[in-house]
Design an enzyme around this catalytic site. Sequence first.
Site, PDB file in Angstrom:
ATOM      1  N   GLY A 158      14.474 -20.850  34.232  1.00 22.86           N
ATOM      2  CA  GLY A 158      12.760 -21.735  34.744  1.00 22.86           C
ATOM      3  C   GLY A 158      12.911 -21.827  35.791  1.00 22.86           C
ATOM      4  N   HIS A 159      11.693 -22.075  36.088  1.00 26.21           N
ATOM      5  CA  HIS A 159      10.649 -22.059  37.335  1.00 26.21           C
ATOM      6  C   HIS A 159       9.435 -23.060  37.973  1.00 26.21           C
ATOM      7  CE1 HIS A 159      11.522 -18.227  38.698  1.00 26.21           C
ATOM      8  NE2 HIS A 159      10.754 -17.243  37.425  1.00 26.21           N
ATOM      9  N   LYS A 188      12.473 -19.285  43.446  1.00 27.31           N
ATOM     10  CA  LYS A 188      12.017 -17.728  42.983  1.00 27.31           C
ATOM     11  C   LYS A 188       9.876 -18.216  42.731  1.00 27.31           C
ATOM     12  CE  LYS A 188      15.000 -16.635  40.225  1.00 27.31           C
ATOM     13  NZ  LYS A 188      15.712 -17.823  40.601  1.00 27.31           N
ATOM     14  N   ASP A 204      17.690 -20.585  40.505  1.00 26.34           N
ATOM     15  CA  ASP A 204      17.090 -22.107  40.800  1.00 26.34           C
ATOM     16  C   ASP A 204      17.241 -21.515  42.770  1.00 26.34           C
ATOM     17  OD1 ASP A 204      17.870 -23.488  38.206  1.00 26.34           O
ATOM     18  OD2 ASP A 204      19.411 -23.558  38.859  1.00 26.34           O
ATOM     19  N   GLN A 242      16.947 -15.725  36.600  1.00 22.65           N
ATOM     20  CA  GLN A 242      18.375 -16.198  36.947  1.00 22.65           C
ATOM     21  C   GLN A 242      18.714 -15.748  38.315  1.00 22.65           C
ATOM     22  OE1 GLN A 242      18.245 -14.649  33.892  1.00 22.65           O
ATOM     23  NE2 GLN A 242      18.488 -16.430  32.434  1.00 22.65           N
TER      24      GLN A 242
END
Length: 432
Positions: A40-41, A16, A13, A223
């Site tokens: 997730g992004h 990225k 988090d 991650q």
Amino acid sequence: MPAVVIVGAQWGDEGKGKATDLLGERVDYVVKPNGGNNAGHTVVVRGEKFELKLLPAGILSPQVTPVIGNGVVVNLEALFEEIDLLAARGVDTDRLRISANAHVVAPYHQTLDKVTERFLGKRAIGTTGRGIGPTYMDKAGRLGIRIQDLFDESILRQKIEGALRQKNELLVKLYNRRAVDVEETVQDLLAYADRLRPMVVDTTILLNDALDRGEVVLMEGGQATFLDVDHGTYPFVTSSNPTAGGALTGSGIGPARVSGVIGIVKAYTTRVGAGPFPTELFDEDGERLQRVGHEVGVNTGRPRRCGWYDALMIRHAVRINSFTDIVLTKLDVLTGLEQVPICVAYDVDGVRHDQMPMTQTEFHHAQPIYEMMPGWSEDITACRSLDELPQAARDYVQRLEELAGCRISAIGVGPDRADTIVVHDPLGQRAR
């Protein structure tokens, strides 16, 4: 032309997705090499927010070919749901390519993930319940289903029968759940085969041919370093290797072709799920970081645990990944603090540690030793150069760079793609 790797330097988090999206306009391929729809992004483009769970952030750049690499575990239902949501918003997803060797998250993997976490009770890892760990377990145990197996019904059925022979024993006799039906699982997965087929290629050949042509390949790790199954805060980690080395394995690109490794570092520290966290805050400052930073998991909706910047972690991440550059994100979240602490060492039972402790026990008992930096109150979201930052903010960035032993090449000062100060070009001559 060499490849470039983006790696999270903390517990994920870090931003990225924004970094990949920012660089994505200057590269030709963006590869997701590991993880699944547990990583997730959030990317903001011209004020529009996109939450990506399985797809590479490069999907938002029209000239980029997004690739799901062989190291990824793919939940097909989640994949097509995400594709359909993006298509409904006008994003072209036809360029997506998926490795034939990527593994499939079957429905029984998700079932096992959830019942196992409940069974562990207080010792639960804090997984997303998406079946990621059990899928990687099957991959390592040679019981996995790969994307290519969906195009051979006989092979698919044999593999599912072999996997469920063991798993149904566990589900019924240990967890008191009903057995999973083989034929039902086969048909569930076969239903995706026709739509999936045009996307599936040998991505190792695809990417290496692109490099041979002088095109730029960006690997976007999911991650982060301290969730790595080897180098992270085990057992509170993911089931893959979200470090620079893992990005190569998960993409099929050799190490000699890599010219840069970009570490993404948040200006403070967050973590989702269980596990030790030396600088974690349980006071108003922690609540403030969570609120101002909008620290909620993209996939789970869980509030992220928040704490001050940990310089020991970043120095260790630089060591593991050989970062050539750091992108510092969310500096703006610290605006308004009178003082900004930086953890520069740990106290473990009265002994000072200037490096990450060797054992998990020591890390669990680590107490942060802080160096205090003056804060700033000026709004920095419109700053586009270091000179425009308040002196205290510049001093903070400079101190983080000194402690990391790696140059900070870009600084995020807001959520949008444009809210970035570029100090050095992190791609340098590696992009067109």
